[in-house]
Design a protein around this motif. Structure first.
Motif, PDB file in Angstrom:
ATOM      1  N   CYS A  47       6.261   5.716 -13.541  1.00 14.29           N
ATOM      2  CA  CYS A  47       5.035   6.386 -13.117  1.00 14.29           C
ATOM      3  C   CYS A  47       4.871   6.197 -11.622  1.00 14.29           C
ATOM      4  N   GLY A  48       4.231   7.174 -10.988  1.00 19.14           N
ATOM      5  CA  GLY A  48       3.913   7.104  -9.573  1.00 19.14           C
ATOM      6  C   GLY A  48       2.498   6.592  -9.408  1.00 19.14           C
ATOM      7  N   ILE A  49       2.322   5.636  -8.499  1.00 21.03           N
ATOM      8  CA  ILE A  49       1.022   4.985  -8.314  1.00 21.03           C
ATOM      9  C   ILE A  49       0.721   4.932  -6.820  1.00 21.03           C
ATOM     10  N   ALA A  95       0.848  -1.195   0.000  1.00 17.41           N
ATOM     11  CA  ALA A  95       0.000   0.000   0.000  1.00 17.41           C
ATOM     12  C   ALA A  95       0.880   1.240   0.000  1.00 17.41           C
ATOM     13  N   GLY A  96       0.287   2.365  -0.384  1.00 17.73           N
ATOM     14  CA  GLY A  96       0.997   3.632  -0.383  1.00 17.73           C
ATOM     15  C   GLY A  96       1.540   4.006  -1.747  1.00 17.73           C
ATOM     16  N   TYR A  97       2.323   5.069  -1.752  1.00 13.50           N
ATOM     17  CA  TYR A  97       2.899   5.584  -2.994  1.00 13.50           C
ATOM     18  C   TYR A  97       4.104   4.756  -3.421  1.00 13.50           C
ATOM     19  N   MET A  98       4.181   4.438  -4.692  1.00 12.80           N
ATOM     20  CA  MET A  98       5.330   3.741  -5.249  1.00 12.80           C
ATOM     21  C   MET A  98       5.614   4.280  -6.639  1.00 12.80           C
ATOM     22  N   GLN A  99       6.847   4.145  -7.065  1.00 18.30           N
ATOM     23  CA  GLN A  99       7.206   4.454  -8.446  1.00 18.30           C
ATOM     24  C   GLN A  99       7.562   3.151  -9.119  1.00 18.30           C
ATOM     25  N   ALA A 100       7.129   2.998 -10.353  1.00 21.10           N
ATOM     26  CA  ALA A 100       7.394   1.763 -11.092  1.00 21.10           C
ATOM     27  C   ALA A 100       7.724   2.089 -12.536  1.00 21.10           C
TER      28      ALA A 100
END
Length: 114
Positions: free
Chosen positions: A109-111, A61-66
């Motif tokens: 992208c940030g998700i 959960a939370g903000y991640m960059q992929a």
């Protein structure tokens, strides 16, 4: 981007690893308490942050960059799944997630994982 969402709502859990999981790749639950790499078009449960000794710390959960593959995502709610090579992609099937930012030159992208 002038702001940072890093740390927002992050939840991390430890799982056993099956297969060739590496840090930064989307993973799926493959058995009790176990994650494995995603195949193309799999819904992912999170992203492996680190892998050591047969275990992975997985952000669920939370903000991640992929890194993304295929069509460049747009900000807003997008249906996203794994591309099978350690990246994410926008597709007709997958998880409906909020894309907060897209870095086209970096291919990331940030998700917000929910």
């Amino acid at each position: 981007m002038n702001i940072s969402l890093r740390g927002y709502g992050e939840n991390v859990a430890t799982f056993q690893v099956s297969g060739n999981v590496t840090a930064g790749m989307p993973v799926k639950i493959s058995a009790n308490g176990t994650v494995s790499p995603c195949a193309a078009k799999d819904k992912f449960c999170g992203v492996a942050l680190s892998v050591r000794g047969g275990y992975a710390a997985v952000q669920t959960a939370g903000y991640m960059q992929a890194p993304y593959a295929g069509t460049k995502p747009t900000v807003g709610y997008q249906t996203i799944n794994a591309d099978g090579t350690g990246k994410v992609q926008t597709e007709a099937s997958g998880r409906l997630l909020l894309v907060t930012d897209v870095d086209d030159p970096a291919g990331t992208c940030g998700i917000l994982l929910a």
